[in-house]
Scaffold this active site. Structure first.
Site, PDB file in Angstrom:
ATOM      1  N   HIS A   1       5.700  -5.704   1.213  1.00 44.59           N
ATOM      2  CA  HIS A   1       5.145  -4.634   0.383  1.00 44.59           C
ATOM      3  C   HIS A   1       6.236  -4.117  -0.538  1.00 44.59           C
ATOM      4  CE1 HIS A   1       2.943  -1.113  -0.904  1.00 44.59           C
ATOM      5  NE2 HIS A   1       3.928  -0.338  -0.475  1.00 44.59           N
TER       6      HIS A   1
ATOM      7  N   ARG B   1      28.343   7.792  -2.920  1.00 42.62           N
ATOM      8  CA  ARG B   1      28.624   8.298  -4.262  1.00 42.62           C
ATOM      9  C   ARG B   1      29.672   7.472  -4.992  1.00 42.62           C
ATOM     10  NH1 ARG B   1      29.324  14.741  -4.069  1.00 42.62           N
ATOM     11  NH2 ARG B   1      29.272  14.354  -6.313  1.00 42.62           N
TER      12      ARG B   1
ATOM     13  N   ASP C   1       2.829  -4.361  -5.408  1.00 37.83           N
ATOM     14  CA  ASP C   1       2.195  -4.140  -4.116  1.00 37.83           C
ATOM     15  C   ASP C   1       2.535  -5.215  -3.091  1.00 37.83           C
ATOM     16  OD1 ASP C   1       0.529  -2.537  -2.391  1.00 37.83           O
ATOM     17  OD2 ASP C   1      -0.921  -4.177  -2.465  1.00 37.83           O
TER      18      ASP C   1
ATOM     19  N   GLY D   1       3.578   5.618  -2.309  1.00 39.65           N
ATOM     20  CA  GLY D   1       3.602   6.889  -3.001  1.00 39.65           C
ATOM     21  C   GLY D   1       4.971   7.358  -3.432  1.00 39.65           C
ATOM     22  N   VAL D   2       6.039   6.562  -3.163  1.00 37.73           N
ATOM     23  CA  VAL D   2       7.385   6.998  -3.521  1.00 37.73           C
ATOM     24  C   VAL D   2       7.667   6.826  -5.012  1.00 37.73           C
ATOM     25  CG1 VAL D   2       8.629   4.819  -3.198  1.00 37.73           C
ATOM     26  CG2 VAL D   2       9.754   6.990  -2.617  1.00 37.73           C
TER      27      VAL D   2
ATOM     28  N   GLU E   1      -1.347  -0.962  -9.519  1.00 38.56           N
ATOM     29  CA  GLU E   1      -2.126   0.201  -9.107  1.00 38.56           C
ATOM     30  C   GLU E   1      -1.348   1.471  -9.415  1.00 38.56           C
ATOM     31  OE1 GLU E   1      -3.673   2.505  -5.082  1.00 38.56           O
ATOM     32  OE2 GLU E   1      -2.696   0.540  -4.923  1.00 38.56           O
TER      33      GLU E   1
ATOM     34  N   LYS F   1       7.170   3.473  -6.811  1.00 39.68           N
ATOM     35  CA  LYS F   1       7.587   2.110  -7.187  1.00 39.68           C
ATOM     36  C   LYS F   1       6.814   1.609  -8.404  1.00 39.68           C
ATOM     37  CE  LYS F   1       6.607   0.383  -3.152  1.00 39.68           C
ATOM     38  NZ  LYS F   1       6.141   1.614  -2.479  1.00 39.68           N
ATOM     39  N   SER F   2       5.493   1.763  -8.385  1.00 36.37           N
ATOM     40  CA  SER F   2       4.677   1.239  -9.490  1.00 36.37           C
ATOM     41  C   SER F   2       4.929   2.008 -10.779  1.00 36.37           C
ATOM     42  CB  SER F   2       3.188   1.298  -9.115  1.00 36.37           C
ATOM     43  OG  SER F   2       2.911   0.456  -8.009  1.00 36.37           O
TER      44      SER F   2
END
Length: 321
Positions: free
Chosen positions: A142, A247, A181, A160-161, A206, A163-164
């Protein structure tokens, strides 16, 4: 247990430009399972120890010349001993004449007989490369797979982070989408992984709140690509105030995919961060490191915190670019 994959003879014929001399059945139903090929010099001489009957057999000028020099009786015997092992197919290269005894034996033993006008070595190289991709071990992950400045970047993270959405921004900035996806990853060699999209969802993205879009239709053919080598994995995760993020970039992170080690970065996500630009910089920084230049190491040296500066060769390569 490792799953075995197959490719049909019909696809092999189509993709490699082969001509059919004899085919015992519908080539779409004749499956090949071995990515290795063989030149049957020893087999035509009568030595069959370690002979792998699952390999496609390739006959070039040497094999053809050897058989042509034999008497008719011996040539018929040698060919029959060889073909009776029933390899998936025999390919005659260089446009050489098909020996009548070879064709008769293939028809008798129900073995596919093909021909090509390509030189033997170049044909073998292209066929092996094709079979390595088609029969490679594979998994589906995924994520979103994009090409950024020529580097294959696999974006992974929870649903929902972003990516798309990040992929859309990268496409608008001139980069290319390979998969959204579901990313099908294949190990095509001991060092290389390639990613692609399953054919039924290729080029679709999506976007929550909008739905499904076709990136190729909206942004054009230049915005998509069918396959690409996986150079780096970027893990996107919601910003955790309790977590200490790297960092400096002195320590390289890696992840394992199908037994191959791939460089990995973890990028925290929060409102206001432009992930597309960050990923562009990550791709360019990765290319610098491949060429021997590490900005963090040079900074540490300038601050007197390390003894070894970047090598002169690395600096020269960087200056040249």
């Amino acid at each position: 247990m490792t799953k075995a994959f197959t490719v049909s003879m019909a696809k092999i014929i189509e993709e490699n430009g082969l001509e059919t001399v004899y085919m015992p059945c519908d080539p779409a139903n004749l499956m090949v399972s071995s990515a290795d090929v063989n030149r049957p010099g020893l087999a035509l001489g009568g030595y069959f120890d370690y002979f792998d009957q699952d390999r496609i057999q390739i006959m070039g000028k040497s094999e053809h010349g050897y058989l042509a020099d034999l008497t008719l009786e011996m040539r018929t015997k040698r060919i029959e001993e060889f073909v009776s092992r029933t390899p998936p197919a025999i390919v005659v290269t260089r446009g050489l004449e098909i020996l009548p005894e070879l064709r008769e034996s293939c028809e008798k033993n129900q073995v596919a007989l093909l021909s090509t006008r390509e030189a033997t070595s170049s044909f073998m190289a292209s066929l092996i490369a094709y079979l390595n991709v088609q029969l490679a071990p594979r998994i589906t992950r995924h994520g979103v797979f994009v090409e950024v400045y020529g580097e294959g970047i696999l974006l992974v993270g929870d649903s929902g982070v972003g990516k798309s959405e990040t992929a859309i921004e990268l496409i608008k900035r001139g980069h290319r989408l390979i998969a959204d996806d579901a990313v099908e990853i294949r190990r095509v060699s001991a060092k290389s992984l390639v990613g692609s999209a399953p054919e039924n969802i290729r080029h679709f993205i999506e976007l929550r709140g909008i739905g499904i879009i076709n990136a190729r239709r909206i942004f054009g053919m230049g915005a998509v690509k069918v396959t690409e080598k996986i150079n780096m994995v970027i893990q996107l995760e919601p910003w955790d105030t309790e977590k200490v993020y790297d960092r400096m970039g002195l320590e390289n992170q890696y992840t394992d995919i199908l037994g191959i080690t791939v460089p990995m970065l973890t990028i925290p996500v929060k409102p206001g961060r432009n992930l597309a630009i960050i990923i562009e910089v990550a791709a360019m920084n990765y290319r610098q490191k491949k060429m021997g230049y590490n900005a963090a190491q040079e900074l540490m040296h300038n601050l007197g915190m390390t003894a070894e500066p970047p090598s002169d060769q690395a600096k020269a390569e960087w200056d040249r670019l």
